[in-house]
Write a protein that holds these residues in place. Structure first.
Motif, PDB file in Angstrom:
ATOM      1  N   GLU A   1       0.840  -1.205   0.000  1.00 36.29           N
ATOM      2  CA  GLU A   1       0.000   0.000   0.000  1.00 36.29           C
ATOM      3  C   GLU A   1       0.872   1.251   0.000  1.00 36.29           C
ATOM      4  N   PHE A   2       0.614   2.122  -0.978  1.00 37.10           N
ATOM      5  CA  PHE A   2       1.373   3.373  -1.085  1.00 37.10           C
ATOM      6  C   PHE A   2       0.377   4.491  -1.369  1.00 37.10           C
ATOM      7  N   PRO A   3       0.452   5.598  -0.642  1.00 38.21           N
ATOM      8  CA  PRO A   3      -0.613   6.614  -0.721  1.00 38.21           C
ATOM      9  C   PRO A   3      -0.653   7.432  -2.000  1.00 38.21           C
ATOM     10  N   TYR A   4       0.412   7.371  -2.822  1.00 42.35           N
ATOM     11  CA  TYR A   4       0.460   8.228  -4.000  1.00 42.35           C
ATOM     12  C   TYR A   4       0.513   7.374  -5.265  1.00 42.35           C
ATOM     13  N   HIS A   5      -0.199   7.834  -6.293  1.00 41.02           N
ATOM     14  CA  HIS A   5      -0.306   7.066  -7.531  1.00 41.02           C
ATOM     15  C   HIS A   5       0.688   7.512  -8.595  1.00 41.02           C
ATOM     16  N   THR A   6       1.205   8.720  -8.491  1.00 41.96           N
ATOM     17  CA  THR A   6       2.126   9.248  -9.492  1.00 41.96           C
ATOM     18  C   THR A   6       3.263  10.002  -8.809  1.00 41.96           C
ATOM     19  N   ASN A   7       4.269  10.287  -9.600  1.00 37.12           N
ATOM     20  CA  ASN A   7       5.399  11.068  -9.113  1.00 37.12           C
ATOM     21  C   ASN A   7       4.937  12.439  -8.642  1.00 37.12           C
ATOM     22  N   TYR A   8       4.006  13.041  -9.391  1.00 34.67           N
ATOM     23  CA  TYR A   8       3.545  14.382  -9.038  1.00 34.67           C
ATOM     24  C   TYR A   8       2.842  14.392  -7.682  1.00 34.67           C
ATOM     25  N   GLU A   9       1.971  13.423  -7.432  1.00 33.57           N
ATOM     26  CA  GLU A   9       1.271  13.365  -6.149  1.00 33.57           C
ATOM     27  C   GLU A   9       2.261  13.231  -4.993  1.00 33.57           C
ATOM     28  N   TRP A  10       3.244  12.393  -5.177  1.00 40.92           N
ATOM     29  CA  TRP A  10       4.265  12.151  -4.153  1.00 40.92           C
ATOM     30  C   TRP A  10       5.084  13.409  -3.910  1.00 40.92           C
TER      31      TRP A  10
END
Length: 337
Positions: A186-195
């Motif tokens: 489980e990781f809270p961000y789906h893209t580089n931009y969100e992260w």
């Protein structure tokens, strides 16, 4: 009909003659003017080099505190004092540049082994769509696989990828927005931009709770440069595949030197998730190239400790003397057989 065939034959013969004249009398001067890096290829042949190292700024960048400020390649060559060795080093180079430098080495040269820098960061779109890419593509036109005169016309009419810095920035942002990040947990961000956005919002804090601007900037720099996953359609893979094919054609032993990244600092600032991606991309490259005939990949990704990285405010592959020695010794071990 015969007249038409005759005209086409005459035109073809004229083009062949023009190409020969250009190649014989003018091509070298144009290469030196527009693609002067080709001199690096000629030099290793003129020096009768048997081992050739190909790299970018990581090879010759040093710290002012270094007692020995020589290149990584020099430290490698120290292990082989009886062998003629040379390097082809050009700043900001990547796999495509290396391919054309290697291809420009005359086929009758005594080169037997080539060591090619493999920079993990160069597989990310931050580098693939770098603002430096358009001038690099211009410099490569005359070295492309086509008759010299045809390439000269391509250069004259700007028949190469010309992209403005603004367009490059839009392309980089599109990949950061659209390329999915897939973790086996489980990781809270789906893209580089969100992260990147979430990390920037939170920031790196000092002990008193205030925002540390320098470390916050460095943290998002790690995410932007290493927060990606290499897939089979990554354009940089084609460059290294071409190098493998060229090495097979020339009967060279090929060593890919996968450079060290500051994994310690990445973990401290961003966490284990960024380290997971760095290792995953490393594993992809090792699996793709490590089992090929006459190809060796030297995995230096985690070989250099944090204290031996020269630059403290950016994610470069620039090392102090100790760091360059570590990488050189590991490559030399792979060369020993």
């Amino acid at each position: 009909m015969k007249k038409l065939i005759y005209k086409f034959a005459l035109l073809a013969a004229l083009l062949v003659l023009m190409n020969w004249i250009y190649g014989k009398f003018f091509y070298k001067a144009d290469l030196l003017k527009h693609s002067d890096e080709v001199q690096l290829s000629w030099k290793v042949a003129e020096d009768s080099c048997v081992i050739v190292y190909t790299g970018e700024s990581s090879n010759h960048t040093y710290s002012w505190n270094d007692k020995d400020q020589r290149k990584i390649s020099d430290f490698i060559f120290d292990h082989f004092p009886d062998v003629k060795c040379g390097d082809m080093t050009k700043n900001a180079s990547h796999g495509e540049v290396y391919y054309y430098l290697l291809k420009s080495i005359p086929e009758d040269s005594p080169v037997k082994t080539v060591i090619v820098t493999m920079n993990l960061r160069s597989f990310g779109y931050g580098w693939i769509e770098s603002d430096l890419e358009t001038p690099i593509q211009k410099q490569l036109v005359l070295l492309k696989d086509a008759p010299p005169l045809f390439n000269r016309f391509r250069l004259a009419f700007k028949d190469y990828e010309i992209v403005t810095n603004e367009e490059r920035g839009e392309r980089r942002m599109a990949h950061r927005h659209d390329d999915p990040l897939v973790f086996p947990y489980e990781f809270p961000y789906h893209t580089n931009y969100e992260w990147d956005y979430a990390t920037n919002e939170k920031g790196i804090l000092n002990e008193d709770g205030t925002r540390n601007k320098e470390l916050s900037f460095l943290a998002i720099t790690y995410i932007q440069n290493f927060g990606f996953q290499i897939h089979d359609d990554n354009p940089r893979l084609k460059d290294f595949d071409n190098i493998v094919e060229l090495a097979h054609q020339r009967h060279w032993n090929l060593i890919f030197n996968l450079l060290a990244e500051n994994v310690e600092q990445a973990r401290e600032l961003v966490g284990d998730d960024i380290v997971f991606l760095m290792r995953q991309n490393r594993d992809y490259l090792v699996n793709r190239y490590g089992n090929l005939e006459n190809v060796t990949i030297v995995d230096n990704l985690e070989a250099v400790p944090d204290i031996y990285f020269r630059d403290r405010d950016w994610t470069t592959e620039h090392y102090t003397e100790q760091g360059r020695h570590i990488i050189a010794d590991n490559v030399a071990k792979a060369l020993q057989p």
